[in-house]
Every structure is written in C-alpha cells, then in structure tokens.
Design a protein around this motif. Structure first.
Motif, PDB file in Angstrom:
ATOM      1  N   ARG A 264      16.866 -39.025 -37.476  1.00  0.00           N
ATOM      2  CA  ARG A 264      16.733 -40.356 -36.860  1.00  0.00           C
ATOM      3  C   ARG A 264      15.646 -40.262 -35.408  1.00  0.00           C
ATOM      4  O   ARG A 264      15.046 -41.084 -35.352  1.00  0.00           O
ATOM      5  CB  ARG A 264      18.004 -40.910 -36.662  1.00  0.00           C
ATOM      6  CG  ARG A 264      18.809 -41.649 -38.134  1.00  0.00           C
ATOM      7  CD  ARG A 264      20.000 -42.336 -37.664  1.00  0.00           C
ATOM      8  NE  ARG A 264      20.966 -41.850 -36.896  1.00  0.00           N
ATOM      9  CZ  ARG A 264      21.891 -41.106 -37.411  1.00  0.00           C
ATOM     10  NH1 ARG A 264      21.926 -40.742 -38.815  1.00  0.00           N
ATOM     11  NH2 ARG A 264      22.693 -40.601 -36.467  1.00  0.00           N
ATOM     12  N   VAL A 265      16.300 -39.305 -34.717  1.00  0.00           N
ATOM     13  CA  VAL A 265      15.531 -38.919 -33.467  1.00  0.00           C
ATOM     14  C   VAL A 265      13.933 -38.707 -33.698  1.00  0.00           C
ATOM     15  O   VAL A 265      13.075 -39.450 -33.162  1.00  0.00           O
ATOM     16  CB  VAL A 265      16.101 -37.868 -32.704  1.00  0.00           C
ATOM     17  CG1 VAL A 265      15.379 -37.276 -31.588  1.00  0.00           C
ATOM     18  CG2 VAL A 265      17.456 -38.355 -32.212  1.00  0.00           C
ATOM     19  N   GLU A 266      13.792 -37.881 -34.758  1.00  0.00           N
ATOM     20  CA  GLU A 266      12.325 -37.421 -35.115  1.00  0.00           C
ATOM     21  C   GLU A 266      11.689 -38.742 -35.572  1.00  0.00           C
ATOM     22  O   GLU A 266      10.281 -38.749 -35.457  1.00  0.00           O
ATOM     23  CB  GLU A 266      12.536 -36.273 -36.159  1.00  0.00           C
ATOM     24  CG  GLU A 266      12.660 -35.052 -35.621  1.00  0.00           C
ATOM     25  CD  GLU A 266      12.625 -33.883 -36.531  1.00  0.00           C
ATOM     26  OE1 GLU A 266      12.675 -32.759 -36.182  1.00  0.00           O
ATOM     27  OE2 GLU A 266      12.442 -34.020 -37.953  1.00  0.00           O
TER      28      GLU A 266
ATOM     29  N   GLN B 131      16.495 -43.396 -33.159  1.00  0.00           N
ATOM     30  CA  GLN B 131      17.360 -43.400 -32.409  1.00  0.00           C
ATOM     31  C   GLN B 131      17.019 -42.428 -31.263  1.00  0.00           C
ATOM     32  O   GLN B 131      16.367 -41.531 -31.360  1.00  0.00           O
ATOM     33  CB  GLN B 131      18.478 -42.580 -32.914  1.00  0.00           C
ATOM     34  CG  GLN B 131      19.826 -42.511 -32.200  1.00  0.00           C
ATOM     35  CD  GLN B 131      20.900 -41.981 -33.060  1.00  0.00           C
ATOM     36  OE1 GLN B 131      21.052 -41.828 -34.492  1.00  0.00           O
ATOM     37  NE2 GLN B 131      22.121 -41.631 -32.292  1.00  0.00           N
ATOM     38  N   GLY B 132      17.484 -42.842 -29.879  1.00  0.00           N
ATOM     39  CA  GLY B 132      17.121 -41.769 -28.987  1.00  0.00           C
ATOM     40  C   GLY B 132      18.108 -40.498 -28.913  1.00  0.00           C
ATOM     41  O   GLY B 132      19.057 -40.518 -29.591  1.00  0.00           O
ATOM     42  N   ALA B 133      17.663 -39.766 -28.158  1.00  0.00           N
ATOM     43  CA  ALA B 133      18.561 -38.298 -27.798  1.00  0.00           C
ATOM     44  C   ALA B 133      18.362 -38.130 -26.353  1.00  0.00           C
ATOM     45  O   ALA B 133      17.886 -38.292 -25.773  1.00  0.00           O
ATOM     46  CB  ALA B 133      17.621 -37.268 -28.487  1.00  0.00           C
TER      47      ALA B 133
ATOM     48  N   THR C 135      20.241 -32.566 -25.699  1.00  0.00           N
ATOM     49  CA  THR C 135      19.700 -32.484 -27.031  1.00  0.00           C
ATOM     50  C   THR C 135      18.124 -31.935 -27.161  1.00  0.00           C
ATOM     51  O   THR C 135      17.902 -31.159 -27.810  1.00  0.00           O
ATOM     52  CB  THR C 135      20.034 -33.669 -27.998  1.00  0.00           C
ATOM     53  OG1 THR C 135      21.452 -33.796 -28.174  1.00  0.00           O
ATOM     54  CG2 THR C 135      19.506 -33.510 -29.523  1.00  0.00           C
TER      55      THR C 135
END
Length: 86
Positions: free
Chosen positions: A28-30, A34-36, A40
């Motif tokens: 989801r981050v990639e 979604q943020g990280a 991370t």
C-alpha cells in the motif's frame, strides 16, 4: 520506491521480512495508498542501500534551483519541447 526495490531484485515479501513490516502494508505504501512513518522509510531505504531522498523524492533546495531541474517552477521554455500539438 517499488521501482528501486524491483531493480535491486528484492521481492516485496523478502523486504517485508527483512525490515519487520507486513507485506500488505508495504504494498500500500509503494502504491501510494498509505503513508509510512519515518522509521519505516529509513528501514526501507537502508535495506535497499539508497539515501532516504531516493524513496521520498525529497531534493535539497540547491538541486531544485539548478537549471533544468524538473522540479523548477520557472523552466526555461527552450528546454521544453516546442511541439504544442498536444
């Protein structure tokens, strides 16, 4: 982020295992869903052996100010294609 990881030949599952994160979360981050957090991101960059700026797209101010930078607001029109048919 994903392009760098794939260029290094590291699977999402392997990266997740190496940095102790859930592969679904990293996916989801990639994909920008979604943020990280900073922790991370630092683990991710460290595992891929790249500077944090490579995965966060942060540039130093002087990089942004250099002629021809794609992040300048005042690009020289002569540096951009002259084809206006689009």
């Amino acid at each position: 982020m994903k392009a760098i990881r794939e260029a290094r030949g590291i699977s999402l599952q392997q990266l997740a295992k190496d940095i102790g994160r859930d592969p679904g979360f990293l996916s989801r981050v990639e994909n920008g869903q979604q943020g990280a957090g900073a922790g991370t991101l630092h683990l991710y960059a460290s595992r891929l052996d790249v500077p944090i700026a490579a995965i966060t797209h942060e540039e130093r101010t002087r990089d942004q100010d250099r002629p021809g930078s794609p992040h300048r607001d005042d690009l020289d029109p002569s540096a951009v294609g002259t084809d206006r048919s689009c």
